[in-house]
Scaffold this active site. Structure first.
Site, mmCIF file in Angstrom:
data_model
loop_
_atom_site.group_PDB
_atom_site.id
_atom_site.type_symbol
_atom_site.label_atom_id
_atom_site.label_comp_id
_atom_site.label_asym_id
_atom_site.label_seq_id
_atom_site.Cartn_x
_atom_site.Cartn_y
_atom_site.Cartn_z
ATOM 1 N N LYS B 72 0.854 -1.265 0.145
ATOM 2 C CA LYS B 72 -0.120 -0.137 0.198
ATOM 3 C C LYS B 72 0.834 1.337 0.075
ATOM 4 O O LYS B 72 1.964 1.116 0.732
ATOM 5 C CB LYS B 72 -0.904 -0.185 1.214
ATOM 6 N N SER B 148 -9.967 2.062 2.787
ATOM 7 C CA SER B 148 -8.996 2.697 2.054
ATOM 8 C C SER B 148 -7.701 1.749 1.241
ATOM 9 O O SER B 148 -7.276 2.020 0.338
ATOM 10 C CB SER B 148 -8.117 3.714 2.948
ATOM 11 N N SER B 172 -10.069 -0.395 7.212
ATOM 12 C CA SER B 172 -9.463 -0.226 5.563
ATOM 13 C C SER B 172 -8.682 -1.444 5.156
ATOM 14 O O SER B 172 -8.451 -1.421 4.051
ATOM 15 C CB SER B 172 -8.520 0.959 5.829
#
Lengths: 95, 481
Positions: B72, B148, B172
């Site tokens: 990420k 997210s 997330s």
């Protein structure tokens, strides 16, 4: 219409954020609605409840105060948008 | 078949047998990314040449030796971008250091490869708040991947990553895992060092895994977890072998169903999937009982006070001086701050900075921030009491399958309410994960649905064991659109 009147420009000023008038109006209305929703917390008697800052009980973590390897000056400045003389450069702050 | 479609465990067996080399995996992944990323958009950047060079030097005798893991874009990897999905870091930033999580994965032989899209600074549940690109759900390209960590979930689901790291502040990792049909694990707060993870809400953030199977998550967590002196909230606790605990039966294990989580408004397919999952768990010998988490309805408010408050402080570091975007034409130092930040941050980040600043400001601190900290105590106690009676808690991960792109774009409050089932585990610091549990049919497309399993603090082992038993019994493993 929200029950909460927010001084959005004051919050923006504290947060060092420039807002256009359109942005200010939008955020003021959206934050008002969000804060209305947060009134759900008023349903609970919270006065005597101990606040939680962290879920895990870790307090006062200490380490030895000794030097250790860190960035060189060049590494620390590598991402700076502006630097000169091996220092970060900012707009003038004194007359 | 492309190596990109395989699980981490299977690649490890083939690497150990010297059937394949680490560089073979990188090349197959690169081909898969070239083919699928234009439509899915999971990756923001990837450097094939650097990864092949690194792959040729990895030690395949190590437990994760030669396995690429996609990252990420809010976790620092030396020399790579770390945009956090924001314009403010998109211009020139290159990480000067490895996050501890990355250092530990490298020590296990893994190879960080590729940077994954995300909601800007991890603020959002759809990845639509990324300023740098659109990410789509591989099961239906008209729908969101969740967020997210939407890039992380969609990369694994579209077989353009073997495994991925994400971060979870209010769901997330788990919510995008559910929406994309993959396994997503948020360990206990403090299990994984946050050093080198760009901070959103420091008391809630935790790094975790998104993988094709429960076993793959366990294999990565074995290296991800552990004490780090560079993170003062890191827990100094022994790390068990998570993979070794898998495969044991769950006979007699007590599973709690929180009655407050089965509210009206849950999509019927989600309710069906959870009911079916409960039957499966019962058939495996688990004892299922209803429990109560009475302060559940305070969760969303508590979270959306505390997380923005912490974010408003954390994001103060973006000053346009040391790194990040700097306005071109400031008249003085204040204007430099105001304009650099206004130009660099996107709308959701500004919204949360303003909300956080407001609830911390003089006159409102007691009414909001302190009240939320007190409510957090009640939520934590709910779990402490529930875990006197049960070993794990099972619930839906998200109230509905993936929404259409843009559906919640203009209604931030509605978007926040979607986090209702995932937020409490962050507030209480508990380990929680999502595993695929079925599908919803929408417009002729199959959309994955997940169940959430919440464990006791530091008891990832039992949580993973239940997830693994369920995965094996349901056959909902290693799904591909």
């Amino acid at each position: 219409m929200s029950a909460h009147a927010i001084d959005i420009q004051k919050a923006a000023s504290l947060a060092r954020l420039k807002l256009t008038p359109d942005e200010a109006a939008l955020y003021e209305s959206q934050l008002g609605k969000i804060l209305d929703y947060m009134d759900v917390l008023a349903r609970y008697d919270l006065g005597s409840v101990e606040p939680t800052a962290h879920a895990m009980p870790v307090h006062n973590v200490m380490r030895r105060d000794e030097s250790r390897p860190s960035f060189t000056q060049d590494q620390a400045l590598a991402n700076a948008p502006k630097s000169s003389h091996h220092q970060f450069q900012i707009p003038k702050v004194v007359e | 078949m492309s190596l990109a479609n395989e699980t981490l465990a299977s690649l490890r067996r083939r690497l150990a047998a010297r059937e394949i080399s680490p560089a073979d995996i990188i090349r197959d992944l690169a081909a898969a990314i070239e083919a699928k990323n234009p439509s899915v958009g999971a990756y923001l950047s990837w450097d094939v040449d650097a990864a092949v060079t690194e792959a040729e030097q990895t030690d395949t005798s190590l437990p994760l030796g030669g396995v690429p893991i996609a990252i990420k874009d809010n976790i620092n990897v030396t020399g790579q971008p770390c945009t956090c999905g924001s314009k403010i870091l998109a211009e020139n930033y290159r990480s000067p250091y490895d996050a501890t999580s990355i250092r530990q994965l490298r020590a296990g032989g893994a190879l960080p490869f590729g940077r994954l899209n995300m909601d800007e600074f991890a603020m959002g549940s759809s990845t639509e708040n990324s300023a740098l690109g659109v990410t789509r759900n591989p099961w239906d390209l008209d729908r969101i991947p969740g967020g997210s960590s939407g890039g992380s979930a969609s990369s694994v689901a579209s077989a353009t990553a073997i495994a991925a790291l994400g971060s979870d502040t209010g769901g997330s990792i788990r919510q995008p895992a559910a929406l994309c049909g993959v396994v997503g694990v948020k360990p206990t707060y403090g299990r994984v060092s946050r050093f080198g993870l760009v901070a959103f809400a420091s008391s809630l953030d935790q790094i975790g895994t998104l993988t094709k199977t429960v076993e793959d998550s366990a294999l990565v967590l074995n290296h991800l977890c552990g004490h780090d002196p560079l993170d003062s909230t890191s827990l100094n606790e022994p790390v068990p072998d998570f993979a070794a605990a898998l495969g044991r039966d769950i006979k007699g294990l007590r599973i709690g169903l929180p009655k407050e989580y089965f509210i009206s408004g849950i999509h019927p397919a989600v309710a069906d999937a959870v009911r079916a999952a409960i039957k499966t768990l019962e058939s495996l010998g688990a004892r299922v009982e209803e429990i109560s988490l009475p302060h559940t309805d305070a969760g969303v408010s508590t979270y959306y006070i505390l997380a923005p408050a912490e974010a408003s402080a954390n994001l103060a570091r973006f000053d346009g001086v040391r790194y990040g975007h700097r306005t071109a034409n400031a008249t003085d130092i204040l204007d430099h701050y105001f304009s650099s930040r206004a130009e660099g941050f996107g709308p959701e980040v500004k919204r949360r900075i303003l909300l956080g600043t407001y609830v911390l400001s003089s006159g409102y601190y007691d009414a909001y921030y302190l009240k939320a900290q007190r409510a957090r105590t009640l939520i934590r106690r709910d779990f402490e009491e529930a875990f006197q009676k049960v070993d794990v808690i099972v619930s839906p991960t998200a109230p509905s399958p993936a929404h259409k792109m843009g559906e919640l774009k203009n209604n931030p409050l509605q978007a926040y309410l979607e986090d209702v089932f995932t937020i409490p585990a962050n507030l209480a610091g508990l380990p929680a994960m999502s595993v695929p549990s079925g599908f919803a049919e929408e417009g002729g497309k199959k959309l994955p649905v997940g169940i959430q399993i919440i464990g006791k603090a530091l008891d990832e082992v039992t949580m993973l064991r239940v997830a693994h038993a369920f995965e094996q019994a349901s056959g909902l493993s290693h799904l591909a659109p």
